[in-house]
Design an enzyme around this catalytic site. Structure first.
Site, PDB file in Angstrom:
ATOM      1  N   ASP A  93       0.668  -1.276   0.016  1.00  0.00           N
ATOM      2  CA  ASP A  93       0.035  -0.075  -0.025  1.00  0.00           C
ATOM      3  C   ASP A  93       0.893   1.220  -0.131  1.00  0.00           C
ATOM      4  OD1 ASP A  93      -1.841   2.390   0.585  1.00  0.00           O
ATOM      5  OD2 ASP A  93      -3.105   0.858   1.461  1.00  0.00           O
ATOM      6  N   ALA A 131     -12.839  -5.620  -4.804  1.00  0.00           N
ATOM      7  CA  ALA A 131     -12.494  -4.270  -4.928  1.00  0.00           C
ATOM      8  C   ALA A 131     -13.246  -3.623  -5.975  1.00  0.00           C
ATOM      9  CB  ALA A 131     -10.792  -3.916  -5.335  1.00  0.00           C
ATOM     10  N   ARG A 132     -13.032  -3.286  -7.035  1.00  0.00           N
ATOM     11  CA  ARG A 132     -13.851  -2.616  -8.115  1.00  0.00           C
ATOM     12  C   ARG A 132     -13.076  -3.253  -9.408  1.00  0.00           C
ATOM     13  NH1 ARG A 132     -16.196  -1.187  -4.843  1.00  0.00           N
ATOM     14  NH2 ARG A 132     -17.116   0.969  -4.250  1.00  0.00           N
ATOM     15  N   ASP A 178     -15.959 -10.991  -7.446  1.00  0.00           N
ATOM     16  CA  ASP A 178     -17.229 -10.134  -6.900  1.00  0.00           C
ATOM     17  C   ASP A 178     -17.259  -8.878  -7.880  1.00  0.00           C
ATOM     18  OD1 ASP A 178     -19.391 -10.065  -5.029  1.00  0.00           O
ATOM     19  OD2 ASP A 178     -18.240  -8.154  -4.644  1.00  0.00           O
ATOM     20  N   GLU A 232     -21.329  -4.495 -14.869  1.00  0.00           N
ATOM     21  CA  GLU A 232     -21.984  -5.381 -13.808  1.00  0.00           C
ATOM     22  C   GLU A 232     -23.501  -5.296 -14.045  1.00  0.00           C
ATOM     23  OE1 GLU A 232     -18.645  -4.845 -10.408  1.00  0.00           O
ATOM     24  OE2 GLU A 232     -20.637  -3.635 -10.128  1.00  0.00           O
ATOM     25  N   HIS A 291     -20.896  -8.441  -7.301  1.00  0.00           N
ATOM     26  CA  HIS A 291     -20.533  -7.115  -6.454  1.00  0.00           C
ATOM     27  C   HIS A 291     -21.478  -7.291  -5.286  1.00  0.00           C
ATOM     28  CE1 HIS A 291     -19.330  -2.845  -6.704  1.00  0.00           C
ATOM     29  NE2 HIS A 291     -19.003  -3.451  -5.466  1.00  0.00           N
ATOM     30  N   ALA A 347     -20.345  -8.569  -2.150  1.00  0.00           N
ATOM     31  CA  ALA A 347     -19.333  -8.685  -0.900  1.00  0.00           C
ATOM     32  C   ALA A 347     -19.837  -7.654   0.395  1.00  0.00           C
ATOM     33  CB  ALA A 347     -17.944  -8.173  -1.247  1.00  0.00           C
TER      34      ALA A 347
END
Length: 347
Positions: free
Chosen positions: A183, A243-244, A268, A273, A292, A294
């Site tokens: 990170d 995440a995305r 996910d 989407e 999506h 989660a």
């Protein structure tokens, strides 16, 4: 003297009832729920809005995303509140230029998302979904033909160690996993405090038996996991993302899964989407696919909705909310809010 009320607008997509209940209980706001099936009425409701409670799903209500077109049509708008941890539906730079505060519900569904990430790891590694499908449709296969691997003792690589990444690291350690994290916005000391060993991205990819994405989608992370980075992952590793969509290249992922370089993936999030039914990743047995969801648990949805209600009311009262995405706009927001209240009081 009548107390001036700020106008809150949201669309009639599902939300936990706590938001509407909180707005109804406060005499400083008026809540309007706009219809999703009437574009003209939707725009009219937004033009009345001082605060827009917006959906966080990027493929919902695309015509009503908080972008320049909407900002130009809604001069009364003081703030936009995303109902999720993400804010893909908001052009933050455009809002900042217009003096509009933006808040998200960061961390509100971190537990739910982290549990799903671990669930995807288990489902892929132990071939749970594949076993379920075969047991419902076939006979004549052996248990050993569905043999998977334990995640205990394996190395988990976490990309992004914010609220969700930190929670995922904690859960992974309960399974006996060693956790590495990359990170660029968190110091090595803080990464260690959050339960992971800091490392660079290249080392993370080479070392991880399971890679899990928990970073935001932005200009720096789009296509972060491209063909080159997938190829650099350890052979037989598992890729998981909650995440995305767009952070990983779906075509490149399909190729490394088909070639056998990676053992499987738990996905996910998607570029579109839901993804089309003929998407190549959906045709692979070693992919566990979800829509999506989660953060879409009863507890997760209640938490983010409660946070949204609290932050909206803080904005109404002129109190700085904890998850302000564009803090540089705060002084301008306060001035615009004060002028708005004076105008409402005089009308």
């Amino acid at each position: 003297m009548t107390v001036p009320r700020l106008h809150i607008t949201r669309f009639d997509v599902w939300m936990n009832p706590i938001f509407d209940e909180s707005m109804a209980a406060d005499d400083s706001v008026t809540l309007e729920i706009a219809p999703t099936d009437d574009t003209e009425a939707g725009w009219a409701a937004l033009e009345r809005a001082h605060i827009y409670q917006i959906t966080a799903a990027k493929d919902e209500l695309v015509q009503f995303h908080a972008q320049q077109k909407l900002i130009d049509r809604c001069p009364n708008l003081l703030a936009v509140s995303s109902v999720g941890a993400g804010y893909d539906t908001v052009d933050v730079d455009a809002c900042t230029r217009a003096g509009i505060a933006v808040v998200s519900q960061l961390g509100g569904n971190a537990h739910a998302v982290a549990e799903m990430a671990i669930g995807l790891m288990l489902a892929v590694s132990r071939r749970i979904a594949e076993s379920d499908r075969k047991l419902r449709t076939q006979r004549g296969f052996s248990r050993e033909s569905l043999m998977g691997s334990d995640i205990g003792g394996k190395v988990l690589g976490v990309v992004g160690i914010g609220f969700t990444g930190t929670r995922t690291a904690s859960l992974a350690k309960a399974f006996g996993m060693r956790v590495l994290a990359f990170d660029p916005f968190v110091s090595p000391e803080e990464i260690r405090r959050r339960g992971a060993e800091p490392t660079d991205l290249d080392t993370l990819l080479r070392s991880s038996d399971v890679l899990s994405l928990h970073c935001p989608r932005n200009k720096d992370t789009l296509d972060l996991m491209d063909a080159k980075r997938f190829a650099s992952m350890k052979k037989g590793a598992i890729f998981v993302t909650t995440a995305r969509g767009g952070i990983h290249n779906e075509r490149a992922l399909a190729e490394v899964l088909t070639s056998g370089h990676l053992a499987g993936a738990g996905l996910d999030v998607w570029k579109q989407e839901p993804p089309p039914l003929d998407h190549p990743l959906l045709a692979l047995d070693n992919v566990v696919a979800t829509y999506h969801t989660a953060g879409v648990s009863h507890e997760g949805r209640r938490n983010v909705t409660r946070m949204a209600a609290e932050q909206v009311l803080q904005l109404v009262r002129g109190q700085r909310p904890p998850h302000l995405i564009n803090p540089q706009v705060w002084d301008v927001f306060q001035e615009r809010r004060a002028r708005t209240l004076l105008a409402l009081q005089a009308s």
